[in-house]
Design a protein around this motif. Structure first.
Motif, PDB file in Angstrom:
ATOM      1  N   LEU A  85       0.839  -1.185   0.000  1.00  0.00           N
ATOM      2  CA  LEU A  85       0.000   0.000   0.000  1.00  0.00           C
ATOM      3  C   LEU A  85       0.880   1.243   0.000  1.00  0.00           C
ATOM      4  N   ASP A  86       1.942   1.185   0.786  1.00  0.00           N
ATOM      5  CA  ASP A  86       2.975   2.222   0.795  1.00  0.00           C
ATOM      6  C   ASP A  86       4.246   1.572   1.332  1.00  0.00           C
ATOM      7  N   ALA A  87       5.190   2.358   1.758  1.00  0.00           N
ATOM      8  CA  ALA A  87       6.492   1.808   2.155  1.00  0.00           C
ATOM      9  C   ALA A  87       6.403   0.862   3.345  1.00  0.00           C
ATOM     10  N   THR A  88       5.404   1.027   4.188  1.00  0.00           N
ATOM     11  CA  THR A  88       5.330   0.220   5.419  1.00  0.00           C
ATOM     12  C   THR A  88       4.007  -0.520   5.594  1.00  0.00           C
ATOM     13  N   HIS A  89       3.103  -0.449   4.630  1.00  0.00           N
ATOM     14  CA  HIS A  89       1.790  -1.074   4.794  1.00  0.00           C
ATOM     15  C   HIS A  89       1.451  -1.948   3.593  1.00  0.00           C
ATOM     16  N   TRP A  90       0.612  -2.937   3.864  1.00  0.00           N
ATOM     17  CA  TRP A  90       0.168  -3.872   2.830  1.00  0.00           C
ATOM     18  C   TRP A  90      -1.329  -3.705   2.619  1.00  0.00           C
ATOM     19  N   ARG A  91      -1.756  -3.770   1.372  1.00  0.00           N
ATOM     20  CA  ARG A  91      -3.177  -3.575   1.029  1.00  0.00           C
ATOM     21  C   ARG A  91      -3.945  -4.879   1.180  1.00  0.00           C
ATOM     22  N   SER A  92      -5.146  -4.789   1.734  1.00  0.00           N
ATOM     23  CA  SER A  92      -5.981  -5.976   1.886  1.00  0.00           C
ATOM     24  C   SER A  92      -6.443  -6.468   0.518  1.00  0.00           C
ATOM     25  N   ILE A  93      -6.409  -7.787   0.334  1.00  0.00           N
ATOM     26  CA  ILE A  93      -6.918  -8.387  -0.902  1.00  0.00           C
ATOM     27  C   ILE A  93      -7.942  -9.474  -0.577  1.00  0.00           C
ATOM     28  N   SER A  94      -8.516  -9.387   0.618  1.00  0.00           N
ATOM     29  CA  SER A  94      -9.525 -10.350   1.017  1.00  0.00           C
ATOM     30  C   SER A  94     -10.665  -9.616   1.706  1.00  0.00           C
ATOM     31  N   TRP A  95     -11.554 -10.342   2.365  1.00  0.00           N
ATOM     32  CA  TRP A  95     -12.828  -9.741   2.772  1.00  0.00           C
ATOM     33  C   TRP A  95     -12.679  -8.682   3.859  1.00  0.00           C
ATOM     34  N   ARG A  96     -11.641  -8.743   4.658  1.00  0.00           N
ATOM     35  CA  ARG A  96     -11.425  -7.709   5.682  1.00  0.00           C
ATOM     36  C   ARG A  96     -10.739  -6.517   5.000  1.00  0.00           C
ATOM     37  N   ASP A  97     -11.496  -5.850   4.129  1.00  0.00           N
ATOM     38  CA  ASP A  97     -10.901  -4.893   3.205  1.00  0.00           C
ATOM     39  C   ASP A  97     -10.862  -3.462   3.714  1.00  0.00           C
ATOM     40  N   SER A  98     -10.762  -3.284   5.030  1.00  0.00           N
ATOM     41  CA  SER A  98     -10.413  -1.965   5.562  1.00  0.00           C
ATOM     42  C   SER A  98      -8.904  -1.949   5.759  1.00  0.00           C
ATOM     43  N   ASN A  99      -8.331  -0.779   5.923  1.00  0.00           N
ATOM     44  CA  ASN A  99      -6.884  -0.687   6.083  1.00  0.00           C
ATOM     45  C   ASN A  99      -6.399  -1.444   7.315  1.00  0.00           C
ATOM     46  N   ALA A 100      -7.274  -1.537   8.326  1.00  0.00           N
ATOM     47  CA  ALA A 100      -6.880  -2.210   9.565  1.00  0.00           C
ATOM     48  C   ALA A 100      -7.161  -3.704   9.549  1.00  0.00           C
ATOM     49  N   GLY A 101      -7.916  -4.183   8.574  1.00  0.00           N
ATOM     50  CA  GLY A 101      -8.509  -5.516   8.618  1.00  0.00           C
ATOM     51  C   GLY A 101      -7.584  -6.655   8.958  1.00  0.00           C
ATOM     52  N   TYR A 102      -6.415  -6.736   8.310  1.00  0.00           N
ATOM     53  CA  TYR A 102      -5.478  -7.823   8.552  1.00  0.00           C
ATOM     54  C   TYR A 102      -4.294  -7.386   9.411  1.00  0.00           C
ATOM     55  N   ALA A 103      -4.493  -6.316  10.189  1.00  0.00           N
ATOM     56  CA  ALA A 103      -3.479  -5.828  11.128  1.00  0.00           C
ATOM     57  C   ALA A 103      -2.148  -5.590  10.421  1.00  0.00           C
ATOM     58  N   ASN A 104      -2.233  -5.086   9.190  1.00  0.00           N
ATOM     59  CA  ASN A 104      -1.069  -4.793   8.355  1.00  0.00           C
ATOM     60  C   ASN A 104      -0.239  -6.042   8.072  1.00  0.00           C
ATOM     61  N   GLY A 105      -0.922  -7.168   7.915  1.00  0.00           N
ATOM     62  CA  GLY A 105      -0.225  -8.389   7.549  1.00  0.00           C
ATOM     63  C   GLY A 105      -0.007  -8.474   6.048  1.00  0.00           C
ATOM     64  N   ARG A 106       1.062  -9.172   5.640  1.00  0.00           N
ATOM     65  CA  ARG A 106       1.348  -9.344   4.216  1.00  0.00           C
ATOM     66  C   ARG A 106       0.682 -10.601   3.663  1.00  0.00           C
ATOM     67  N   PHE A 107       0.545 -11.651   4.511  1.00  0.00           N
ATOM     68  CA  PHE A 107      -0.015 -12.919   4.059  1.00  0.00           C
ATOM     69  C   PHE A 107      -1.294 -13.194   4.851  1.00  0.00           C
ATOM     70  N   ALA A 108      -2.444 -13.058   4.211  1.00  0.00           N
ATOM     71  CA  ALA A 108      -3.733 -13.249   4.881  1.00  0.00           C
ATOM     72  C   ALA A 108      -3.975 -14.729   5.148  1.00  0.00           C
ATOM     73  N   MET A 109      -4.409 -15.045   6.369  1.00  0.00           N
ATOM     74  CA  MET A 109      -4.654 -16.442   6.721  1.00  0.00           C
ATOM     75  C   MET A 109      -5.770 -17.050   5.898  1.00  0.00           C
ATOM     76  N   ASP A 110      -6.875 -16.331   5.708  1.00  0.00           N
ATOM     77  CA  ASP A 110      -8.018 -16.957   5.043  1.00  0.00           C
ATOM     78  C   ASP A 110      -7.691 -17.352   3.607  1.00  0.00           C
ATOM     79  N   ILE A 111      -6.949 -16.520   2.896  1.00  0.00           N
ATOM     80  CA  ILE A 111      -6.568 -16.866   1.525  1.00  0.00           C
ATOM     81  C   ILE A 111      -5.658 -18.089   1.517  1.00  0.00           C
ATOM     82  N   ASN A 112      -4.609 -18.051   2.326  1.00  0.00           N
ATOM     83  CA  ASN A 112      -3.557 -19.050   2.236  1.00  0.00           C
ATOM     84  C   ASN A 112      -3.876 -20.355   2.945  1.00  0.00           C
ATOM     85  N   ALA A 113      -4.533 -20.282   4.076  1.00  0.00           N
ATOM     86  CA  ALA A 113      -4.798 -21.504   4.842  1.00  0.00           C
ATOM     87  C   ALA A 113      -6.124 -22.148   4.478  1.00  0.00           C
ATOM     88  N   ILE A 114      -7.044 -21.378   3.871  1.00  0.00           N
ATOM     89  CA  ILE A 114      -8.381 -21.911   3.585  1.00  0.00           C
ATOM     90  C   ILE A 114      -8.668 -21.942   2.094  1.00  0.00           C
TER      91      ILE A 114
END
Length: 846
Positions: free
Chosen positions: A517-546
């Protein structure tokens, strides 16, 4: 703009009375007017707690084409919005304040509305009442519902009235760019949008506000023509001239009562926008569900009007809630698409459609997945990606204008240096003007890529659908993009290619990652699509584990099903994509062992996300989070801890995401509920049951340790074990935070639990024999207990039909409240119908 002759024109006496109507815009014959009752209304007496709505009221009507018109009144802001949920997603809104500038609570002035049609123009008219001697109306806004949403997000609507209400910068820039062109090119482009002069085009940027009725009842009318000149939307506010006076002096319309009684208004809204083709309930719901609904209706009808028995009251309420959700589903469903929700998202959302299809499988007709799959395939991107959201009507004009402006900027930059390049840029810009309302698709998400194969596999493996019908559906090319099978294989090729790196080498850095998203943040690409949704994670659990493991299994099932319905390997090979995605999918089809290895590797991705905390780790983390909260909240949750001892046992859960280094971000979350729904619940091996228990236990553990809040439901996240920076972000953006329960997640949890119970029991409801040391009977009892616990809490909230809801803590008590941006009718919220239907099948439980 305001016509000078009408400025400050007085309008005679009237009891101040609002009527919204869609007025006739062409001289075609007027059809008979029809009075219509609301299809739905919230809050509903006997079902909803009005206090939870905080002054918000809404009604849903159908116009002459059966399209939805929603009117909502927000007492907190004084905002009145008319949503026209048609093929261009329109809205007409205004704000009402008293003489001191405070928002006014409006009430309905009649029980019904009047709909009519004049040629292509559809009109609705209704009445409102304001208990005030003076009204100030402003912030008049006509156009796309997306613009209405943007006004709300901007906060501008809470400020003092100004004009114009909202500036669509992209359209303003388009007009300015066109005005810079040489005369010949300017006239050519003006002609393409049906204008003769730049001034005419510029006038379309804002509504034309006029007063009417010089020799009769006076009104104020706002008319907005789209920038391309193709559609017109009109709003008229008409006070009774016997009881009120009206004066227009932009940015304010003033109405004064001339008698000591409430002000009543008639408001008319008219559109000539294209309509959708709604689906009926018989097209949507299967016969077993309709019998279930009828049984509930009959049971409610047997209740005596004098009965006060709790069981009788529950039967009536149950049927009313079922019927309400059925009507909500009908309001969202058309042949063209399923809308995500009303009023905020009256457009196609790929994820919402596909999730709903999976959740509603027990109650939908076999045709409904075909509508969903066809709609998703029709909108695929150039590389086979699934569209997340469509931009219609005014929003399409806005986005196409932005692209036009980019080409024009290139043209002006190059025209003195490179004639050929400048001419190319000009041609590209001109091409967009030919149809500024061309629907635009958003391909920013990734979870929907992996959801479509799962939906398709469920359809192709459905034994109730004949092979001939499946084949005909796949070979259908009526959408103009070739056979659906070709499109499907293109999408599967994308899925296979995205999954390939981790399938070959299962290390963290090969997981599906979010873009920067910028130098220090990652953009959500799953259903928790607010900036805070994945707690600034790079690898979303729901996409990768499910979703990725489920999608790969679905590809295997699709290949087998395609051969079953008559496609040979050779026939399929000729249809495989030749470019992006083709090689990996070809390997999967020709070598089943390579697909098997991919499934095996991806099935282990869940292990990256497992977090285990001991009581010694839980207690200090929770206490630090409580110390950070306001005093009343800290006291409330401390009392919950003292009563539940929730921090006295270890907690194991799947982290919401991984950071860029692959370290779990320790936020407890509801996302494993998706896995509970999708997993093969007949697998009752000890390892499988242990994983289910892990995920269900985290959902059931009382907050602030786990997710569960009594009389509210499971919140979608608990950040107590994450860094303080995560707390701060969730505080600023509460959409997917510990303050919110999502109806989507609740229904996934409940349907997932019924899946576990059904998978682990026989037709008589008895626990099946497990393998190894797994105690299946104890497992089934656990799942039943979790089902009752979650269902009872959500039911007690009184808000389970909402898209999402929140809470307030006052005086030591927790009170459920409607979330401010909640959608009134939401596609995946009506999946409570599937929950209710499945619960009746568990007759030994309920």
């Amino acid at each position: 703009m305001l016509r000078p002759a009408s400025r400050s024109a007085p309008i005679g006496a009237a009891a101040v009375f609002f009527t919204a109507t869609i007025v006739s815009l062409s001289p075609a014959p007027v059809l008979a007017q029809t009075r219509v009752q609301p299809v739905l209304g919230f809050p509903e007496a006997g079902l909803d707690d009005p206090a939870a709505y905080q002054g918000y009221q809404t009604r849903f009507f159908r116009d002459t084409k059966g399209n939805v018109v929603q009117v909502y009144l927000d007492a907190r802001s004084g905002r009145v919005v008319n949503l026209l949920a048609d093929a261009v997603d329109e809205s007409a809104g205004f704000t009402v304040r008293d003489g001191t500038g405070k928002p006014i609570r409006l009430e309905w002035g009649s029980a019904d509305a009047v709909v009519s049609q004049n040629g292509d123009n559809r009109t609705i008219e209704y009445q409102l009442v304001a208990n005030s001697p003076q009204l100030q109306i402003g912030w008049i806004l006509l156009g796309s519902m997306r613009v209405e949403r943007d006004l709300g997000y901007s906060g501008r609507g809470l400020e003092g009235y100004d004009w114009p209400t909202f500036r669509v910068r992209e359209e303003e820039e388009l007009v300015a760019n066109m005005d810079r062109l040489d005369p010949a090119e300017k006239q050519k482009q003006l002609g393409m949008v049906g204008a003769g002069f730049v001034s005419e085009l510029r006038a379309r940027l804002e509504p034309d506000i006029i007063t009417t009725g010089a020799f009769g009842p006076r009104s104020v009318t706002a008319t907005k023509t789209t920038l391309d000149g193709k559609n017109t939307l009109q709003l008229e506010i008409l006070p009774d001239p016997r009881d009120a006076s009206l004066v227009v002096n932009l940015p304010v319309v003033q109405i004064r009562a001339l008698a000591n009684r409430p002000i009543r208004l008639t408001v008319r809204v008219t559109t000539d926008g294209p309509a959708l083709d709604p689906l009926s309930r018989d097209q949507i719901f299967n016969a077993p569900f309709l019998r279930f609904l009828n049984d509930a209706r009959v049971a409610a009808g047997k209740v005596s009007s004098n009965s006060r028995a709790a069981r009788d009251a529950a039967a009536v309420s149950r049927y009313r809630l079922l019927e309400r959700d059925v009507r909500g589903t009908e309001l969202l469903s058309s042949r063209q698409k399923l809308m995500a929700g009303l009023p905020n998202y009256a457009t196609y959302f790929g994820r919402d459609m596909m999730m709903t299809s999976l959740m509603m499988q027990p109650v939908w007709t076999d045709a409904m997945p075909e509508f969903v799959i066809a709609s998703a395939l029709r909108k695929l991107g150039p590389e086979g990606d699934v569209s997340h959201e469509e931009a219609l009507g005014g929003q399409a004009i806005r986005e196409n204008s932005a692209e036009y402006n980019a080409h024009m900027a290139e043209y002006f930059r190059l025209r003195g240096r490179s004639t050929n390049a400048a001419d190319t840029a000009l041609r590209n810009a001109r091409a967009l003007l030919g149809n500024l309302q061309t629907v635009r698709e958003n391909y920013h998400m990734r979870d929907d890529e992996f959801q479509l194969p799962v939906v398709v596999a469920r359809y192709l493996t459905n034994p109730a659908v004949t092979a001939a019908r499946k084949r005909a559906f796949l070979m259908d090319a009526s959408d103009g993009r070739g056979p659906r099978l070709n499109l499907l294989l293109k999408e599967l090729g994308l899925v296979a290619t995205l999954a390939a790196p981790y399938a070959r080498d299962p290390v963290v850095q090969n997981l599906i990652a979010s873009p920067r998203l910028d130098a220090t943040h990652w953009r959500s690409i799953s259903w928790r699509d607010s900036n805070a949704g994945y707690a600034n994670g790079r690898f979303a659990m729901d996409i990768n584990a499910i979703w990725v493991p489920q999608a790969l299994r679905a590809i295997s099932e699709i290949f087998a099903a395609l051969r079953t319905v008559g496609f040979t390997s050779q026939q399929l090979s000729t249809r495989l994509p030749s470019g992006f995605g083709g090689s990996v999918l070809t390997d999967f089809m020709r070598d089943s062992s390579s697909l098997g290895r991919a499934i095996q590797n991806w099935s282990g991705a869940v292990n990256h996300f497992v977090v285990t905390l001991t009581p010694e780790q839980i207690r200090p983390a929770v206490q630090q989070k409580l110390a950070w909260l306001p005093a009343d909240e800290r006291a409330y949750w401390s009392d919950v801890l003292a009563k539940t001892h929730a921090d006295s046992a270890a907690l194991k859960f799947l982290a919401i995401s991984l950071d860029s280094a692959g370290t779990p971000i320790q936020v407890v979350n509801t996302d494993p509920a998706t896995w509970l729904l999708l997993r093969d619940a007949t697998d009752i091996s000890p390892d499988a049951l242990a994983a289910v228990r892990r995920d269900v236990a985290a959902i059931r553990r009382p907050y602030p340790v786990g997710l569960f809040i009594d009389r509210l439901g499971p919140v979608v996240a608990n950040d107590a074990y994450a860094p303080r920076s995560v707390w701060e972000v969730f505080k600023q953006d509460t959409y997917h935070s510990p303050r919110v329960v999502w109806g989507r997640e609740v229904n996934l949890i409940l349907l997932g639990l019924t899946n576990q119970i059904n998978g682990a029991t026989d037709s008589q409801g008895q626990a099946r024999n497990g393998t190894g040391d797994g105690d299946v009977g104890f497992f089934v009892d656990e799942m039943k207990g979790a089902l009752v616990q979650v269902y009872s809490a959500v039911d007690s909230s009184g808000l389970k039909h909402n898209e999402l809801w929140s809470y307030e803590i006052e005086g030591g008590r927790l009170r459920p409240i409607r979330y401010g941006a909640s959608t009134d009718v939401q596609l995946w919220n009506v999946t409570d119908l599937a929950v209710q239907f499945m619960l009746t099948r568990l007759h030994y439980l309920f």
